[in-house]
Design an enzyme around this catalytic site. Structure first.
Site, short mmCIF file in Angstrom:
data_model
loop_
_atom_site.label_atom_id
_atom_site.label_comp_id
_atom_site.label_asym_id
_atom_site.label_seq_id
_atom_site.Cartn_x
_atom_site.Cartn_y
_atom_site.Cartn_z
CD GLU A 1 100.88 -17.58 -8.10
OE1 GLU A 1 100.69 -18.13 -9.20
OE2 GLU A 1 101.44 -16.49 -7.97
CG ASP A 2 100.33 -19.23 -3.10
OD1 ASP A 2 101.02 -18.55 -3.87
OD2 ASP A 2 99.23 -18.89 -2.65
#
Ligand code: MN
Length: 750
Positions: free
Chosen positions: A103-104
């Site tokens: 995700e990041d």
């Protein structure tokens, strides 16, 4: 003896550490994780965990949390919760360490899959997809929640790791802005705490609720915490007084046990204050007595009742407050015997009796539950629960906000258990009615239900059930579902089935309206064509064509206005010139049909628009060249132009052929089949399913593989959206090593 009930936020170290100190700090956390994992480590595991840690640490290396600490501290902490508080193992630890990377950070799912394999990549993918539940838009939030549930039924570890993630975020919420704290807290009580409860994670649930309350109701929280602390000494004295006589008796009864008083959570005390409208001082059950028995599995039930007997010899029990979750465990796995007795000074005291094994299940929920499952012949309650969720998810076409409500009611609520006339137990959410019970047996029983006998007494279908009721359903073939049924059922299954049935009835009635409208339009010189119908649907402000026809049919809509419509607006199209002669049609192949043909039918957009069926002989899917055939009695049937029956239909019944075209629609999928032949090889099934459901995310409906003499032959039924998707699937499968042939066949002929 009593533990402190106040949840204190951990004191965050001040991050004014230099780089060297910071590294040491991270390693300290990591080593603690390894220590916790040690009993579970097998050969090679340590290296895998280390690899995941290094990969995550590297990916997050430039990131910091709001508190200022290095980001990697968070995934390590989440992994620690997974191991210590939820009882998960190595694979989950690796997933927890990686849960925020895709995700990041720059790491991709492919990286994770390459390094750790498919299973771990799938879980990380699940965690990535559900990382955005926070949204200002309720329907968006509900939609996300639906996604969580879909992933949940895929692999329960996704939700367990997600709960650990949420718990750590809640524990470190202090450094967030107030607005964000409120948002995250409300989402936590609304969705995550009930989920934790449902997964049997009582400690996690309690802590999530208390932490949320701390942010949402800080004043009340502090006040209750203060009062609990103030009354602690007095309470401890009382608990000791209560325990003394029974402790002696238990000891002489040859039982290996632990006994202690345990405070209720601040959140649950607050609930009692609100629910009963009383002051803190009047809440009598601020604590419960817990007795944990160290009994062998074969004797635990007997021992629990022995303890019950000893306690009730000393103190008088309240008969209506005996809860026997030994014989009927809750569907989240909880087992225990609860009773409430009159203690010293005439105070009611709740006593919880359970074995060590039951206690572990109560604390660690699902993971512990699976650990004990092996060798037990019980039908697994979790599997059953997941099965029910899957059924509802597959079935429902309601909008997601409704769905969420239904879901909370059906699956997260407390449960009652009732009996069939034969004595089988059924679990239903609290508030369920006789009708819910009927639908839980079978939808055909539900739709025909006219009443029930509860404990041999006749009651209406809306009668609310209570635990222990024996329910017999009475049906009649004349019965039909009605709208008001939706007002008193609570289970998602009953709701969906009733809605489906109502829609079906509506469709039949709407057919009538369609003919009325057709006559009306033709009577006034306008054509009965899609564009005109669309114009009218918009004019009368209906949501769908189905609603429009239905209102016309039940005469709720006066078509008088139609005349004015035509005069004033002149917006309705007149009929096109008559169609070409029948015999011309008969010889002309469909794909070359005149483009100007007014009978252009677009289907696939909404099943409400035109009733059609896909021919069983050739199973068309979008993208195929097709034509519509008006059959007698069955309406429009769609065939492929290369269907074996096509030549005969086209040449003999040309006048009944209508040109049809697919509309783009990704929401509807079609069942089709593939035949695969290749070299038999270890893992070939895996490779095939990986391509289908992993890479291309196509749903498999059924699959058979047979192998002999080094060759295998398989048939797979899949749901595809259109021909393009099918073709891509075929190409991808053909690229697999050892595959000789991939060919389409018509699924229903298998
Ligand atoms: Mn996280």
């Amino acid at each position: 003896m009593e533990e402190q009930a106040i949840v204190t936020a951990p004191v965050l170290p001040k991050y004014n550490l230099n780089e060297e100190q910071e590294k040491k700090e991270i390693l300290r956390h990591y080593r603690a994780l390894l220590r916790a994992l040690r009993p579970k480590l097998k050969k090679g595991d340590k290296e895998l965990v280390r690899h995941a840690f290094e990969m995550a640490a590297d990916a997050h290396k430039t990131m910091r949390r709001k508190s200022g600490e290095p980001y990697i501290i968070h995934p390590i902490a989440v992994a620690m919760i997974c191991v210590e508080e939820i009882g998960l193992g190595i694979r989950s630890t690796i997933c927890a360490l990686l849960h925020d990377t895709v995700e990041d950070t720059d790491l991709s799912l492919e990286d994770v899959e390459r390094e750790f394999g498919h299973e771990i990549a799938r879980i990380v993918d699940g965690l990535t997809k559900i990382s955005n539940v926070i949204d200002t838009n309720t329907s968006q939030q509900a939609e996300n929640f639906k996604k969580i549930l879909l992933t949940l039924t895929d692999d329960p570890r996704v939700i367990l790791i997600k709960l650990a993630d949420r718990l750590h975020n809640m524990r470190t919420l202090d450094s967030m802005k107030r607005e964000k704290q409120l948002k995250i807290s409300s989402e936590t009580v609304w969705v995550y705490a009930p989920l934790a409860h449902r997964m049997g994670l009582y400690n996690v649930k309690t802590e999530l609720e208390d932490l949320s309350m701390k942010y949402m109701e800080p004043e009340t929280y502090k006040e209750i915490a203060r009062k609990l602390a103030e009354t602690k000494r007095e309470r401890t004295r009382y608990i000791n007084e209560f325990i003394r006589p029974i402790k002696d008796k238990l000891e002489s009864g040859d039982l290996d046990f632990e006994i202690y008083g345990r405070p209720k959570s601040i959140h649950s005390i607050w609930n009692k204050i609100k629910k009963k409208g009383v002051a803190f001082e009047e809440v009598y059950d601020l604590f419960a007595i817990r007795i944990i028995l160290n009994s062998p599995h074969s004797r635990e039930k007997e021992d629990c009742w022995k303890v019950y007997s000893i306690i009730t010899d000393e103190y008088t029990p309240s008969p209506e407050r005996l809860r026997d979750w030994l014989s009927n465990p809750k569907s989240n796995g909880y087992e225990a015997l609860h009773t409430t007795v009159m203690g010293p000074q005439g105070k009611w005291v709740e006593v919880q009796i359970r074995s060590k094994r039951m206690n572990e299940i109560a604390e660690k929920g699902l993971a512990a539950h699976y650990k004990y499952k092996e060798g037990s012949s019980d039908e697994d309650r979790f599997d059953k629960w997941f099965g029910q969720i899957r059924e509802v998810l597959n079935n429902q076409d309601t909008d997601s906000v409704d769905f969420l409500q239904d879901f909370k009611m059906s699956f997260l609520a407390e449960e009652i258990y009732v009996y069939t006339p034969k004595g089988d137990v059924k679990m239903l959410p609290i508030g369920s009615t006789a009708l819910d019970f009927a639908f839980s047996i079978h939808s055909a029983v539900g739709t025909k239900c006219i009443g029930a006998k509860i404990n041999h007494k006749l009651v209406p279908i809306s009668h609310k059930l209570r635990s222990g009721d024996q329910v017999e359903i009475i049906t009649s073939n004349k019965q039909k579902p009605s709208d008001d049924w939706l007002n008193f059922v609570v289970t998602a299954k009953a709701k969906n089935k009733i809605k489906d049935a109502l829609k079906e009835v509506k469709r039949t009635i709407a057919e009538e309206g369609k003919y009325i409208l057709q006559r009306k339009l033709e009577g006034m010189g306008a054509a009965f064509v899609q564009t005109n119908v669309d114009t009218l649907v918009a004019f009368y402000k209906f949501h769908s064509q189905l609603d429009f026809y239905y209102q016309v049919a039940i005469k709720a809509l006066d078509l008088k206005e139609l005349k004015e419509f035509n005069v004033l607006g002149d917006k309705l199209e007149p009929p096109k010139p008559p169609k070409p002669q029948v015999h011309e049609l008969a010889v002309e192949p469909v794909p070359h049909y005149s483009k100007k043909d007014s009978e252009l039918i677009i289907f696939g957009e909404s099943s409400d628009k035109i009733m059609y069926n896909l021919a069983k002989c050739c199973n068309p899917i979008p993208g195929d060249d097709v034509f519509g055939f008006v059959s007698t009695g069955k309406g429009l049937i769609i065939h492929r132009t290369n269907c074996p029956n096509a030549p005969s239909l086209l040449s003999n019944y040309g006048h009944r052929v209508v040109k049809t075209k697919w509309a783009k629609n990704k929401a509807i999928s079609f069942l089709t089949g593939l035949k695969i032949i290749g070299m038999d090889d270890v893992g070939v099934v895996n490779k095939i399913t990986n391509v289908i459901s992993g890479d291309l995310r196509v749903n498999i409906s059924a699959m058979t593989i047979e192998s002999h003499d080094g060759l295998f032959e398989g048939t797979i039924k899949v749901f595809v959206h259109d021909k393009e998707e099918l073709e891509e699937l075929v190409i991808r499968l053909k690229q697999l090593k050892g595959i000789h042939l991939v060919d389409r066949f018509d699924a229903e002929k298998v």
